[in-house]
Design an enzyme around this catalytic site. Structure first.
Site, mmCIF file in Angstrom:
data_model
loop_
_atom_site.group_PDB
_atom_site.id
_atom_site.type_symbol
_atom_site.label_atom_id
_atom_site.label_comp_id
_atom_site.label_asym_id
_atom_site.label_seq_id
_atom_site.Cartn_x
_atom_site.Cartn_y
_atom_site.Cartn_z
ATOM 1 C CG HIS A 1 -1.989 1.036 1.196
ATOM 2 N ND1 HIS A 1 -3.011 1.081 2.095
ATOM 3 C CD2 HIS A 1 -2.190 2.099 0.386
ATOM 4 C CE1 HIS A 1 -3.796 2.113 1.843
ATOM 5 N NE2 HIS A 1 -3.308 2.759 0.810
ATOM 6 C CB ALA B 1 -5.861 7.507 -2.095
ATOM 7 C CG HIS C 1 -6.803 2.918 5.635
ATOM 8 N ND1 HIS C 1 -7.789 2.984 4.683
ATOM 9 C CD2 HIS C 1 -5.767 3.625 5.127
ATOM 10 C CE1 HIS C 1 -7.379 3.718 3.663
ATOM 11 N NE2 HIS C 1 -6.158 4.125 3.896
ATOM 12 C CD GLU D 1 -2.805 5.270 2.903
ATOM 13 O OE1 GLU D 1 -3.256 4.905 3.989
ATOM 14 O OE2 GLU D 1 -3.529 5.748 2.007
#
Lengths: 341, 341
Positions: free
Chosen positions: B6, B72, B223, B283
């Site tokens: 991610h 994103a 997440h 992320e």
């Protein structure tokens, strides 16, 4: 003493739900609306609904007192209009008052508010005052999204909410942030909308500076705080970056219940959130009513999960089961003291 | 080998963001729109943005390869119109392809889709095909709420999404469920909308029966699965009550990353979710870019939290860091094997 800070009258007789359905159906045609008298539940029916439900489970699970409010899902502020919301709040709160009169040792009343997507939050204040000042309620449920899942209103840090906070501070009662049912097909009520509302409002409070204006305001974020404790590191970091304050700066004003339906979740909650901010809650006979096939125990018997948290000492347990809720709900504390408790 | 499933190109040069802003500004006035050529980033600027950003942190933190997609938040499908969404997806995906060409050992490409609140999901399929079939992308990000926080569309179990799932299954690529920025003032983007979308979509999948129709479909909930692992007991109970199936029945098709920014959260995730369904993700340079003042370490250095999970054995770690992602993203696996990895 073991106090469950989060219970709803989910076991109301079917006639009560039917009355609400008819009230909504005739929201714009008051001539056809059901008479108020038809909403009346007999004492015996209340005794049966409670005795076979919340009271039985209280005894089985070993808790003493539940903060009790109308069914959250049925608040449905998005249905009807401001007038029906007010009538429905009055009827529902009066019923909860009667439950507490019938079982004064076991339940203490928390009210729903007559919110409506078309009305400013301040219009809910008179019913809040009636419940607290005239009827002895000790807290209220405040819906952050009266639209029922479309979130078309304003964040809870907006000044339109301030009259509610002013009343809460003056009356010295906390609000539990609690949505009603979802009318958005993207959000299951208890499986998504409830949890997401908890998370969203916590983040609104983190972004804003509400507690500078209301230093004594106390808000309870239910369902274990939504996603917040699981993402405590994310929120600790964001609080520093977004608001330039440690997350701990919110903890004089925000409290979490323990409505998390497995032991690892409750263990995480009590590990990352200070014990002074965690209050025992179960929301029993609510979202998940069954038993875990792996253990045979009820999913929503959250006392069991707290009991199994080995890192908690006696002082922690006293705080979670009794001390914190008496501090956060001082009107409850006074009522208990008046009874010698 | 350590694969981060991610990552987004959050460090794009400012000129790229500026181009997007002008494109949206002139969405309904194509004559004034910025020329495509102006979106072009020079190789040296890409090298600098990546070299000082994701590549440097990859090396510092000890991971090898990142599944890399456009930012994103900047997908912002609610801005502009279907035409600008398509153009923006093409430009953004082409840029990600160039990153992976410049750093083939360190990044593998994942695409954004040209969704739009006014267009059916099936309109995104041609760009998905172009990316996977022509450009070697190994997965995509699929936005469950192109409205940007108002959730005015349909749940992901609705048949209008089926053409996307048919293409995903045929191409044998997974989708990460990932919203873009929020235009709803009630929802902070990375602090509420991201996490809530994860939770909401998981619950949609729990309620529905999508994987009966698409038994090979693989969806990644990022997440750390939103609130889901923290409320694993709630979802276990609801799966039995709402869908009459054990929650585990979803686990052939749903996977979670480890983007949870503290150790207790990652520990809970790896404790309650089977190891076969957890994939390392960070992320990085995303929602929380700072360091924890208590430890001096970056909040988003999630590898550290996995390393500290004592209950994981070597096989678990191999699965989380490499094995699962190669299984869930078979096109990545084939590319790695072709390179002898």
């Amino acid at each position: 003493m073991i106090i469950d800070c989060h219970g709803h009258f989910t076991t109301v007789p079917a006639s009560f739900r039917d009355w609400r359905a008819r009230q909504v159906e005739f929201a714009n045609d008051p001539a056809g609306a059901p008479p108020l008298a038809d909403a009346r539940i007999a004492d015996d029916d209340i005794r049966e609904a409670i005795g076979n439900g919340q009271l039985r489970l209280q005894k089985e699970r070993g808790s003493d007192l539940t903060l009790f409010s109308p069914i959250a899902g049925l608040m449905s502020h998005h249905l009807g209009n401001e007038r029906t919301s007010l009538e429905w709040a009055e009827v529902s709160n009066n019923l909860v008052r009667r439950v507490c009169d019938l079982f004064p040792d076991n339940f203490a009343p928390v009210c729903q508010l007559p919110q409506s997507p078309s009305a400013p939050p301040k219009n809910a204040v008179p019913e809040l005052r009636r419940c607290v000042e005239d009827l002895g309620f000790v807290g209220c449920n405040l819906n952050p999204d009266p639209s029922g899942g479309y979130w078309t209103g304003k964040p809870m840090t907006d000044r339109e909410w301030y009259p509610v906070y002013e009343a809460l501070c003056e009356l010295d009662v906390p609000a539990m942030i609690h949505v009603a049912s979802s009318c958005n097909p993207c959000f299951h009520g208890t499986g998504a909308h409830y949890i997401n509302a908890d998370t969203a409002v916590f983040m609104q409070l983190l972004q804003g500076d509400l507690f500078k204006d209301f230093p004594t305001l106390r808000l309870v974020i239910p369902h274990g705080g939504g996603a917040v404790p699981y993402h405590w590191g994310r929120y600790r970091g964001m609080s520093l970056e977004v608001a330039n304050r440690p997350l701990e700066g919110l903890l004089d004003n925000i409290f979490f219940d323990t409505c998390v339906y497995h032991h690892p979740g409750v263990e995480l909650l009590t590990k990352v959130v200070p014990t002074s901010n965690v209050m025992f809650g179960s929301e029993m006979i609510g979202a998940v009513r069954g038993r875990d096939p792996a253990t045979g125990e009820y999913f929503d018997d959250t006392k069991r999960y707290i009991d199994a948290c080995e890192a908690l000492d006696d002082a922690d347990r006293h705080a979670i089961f009794e001390g914190n809720v008496r501090r956060v709900y001082p009107r409850l504390d006074r009522q208990l003291k008046a009874r010698g408790l």
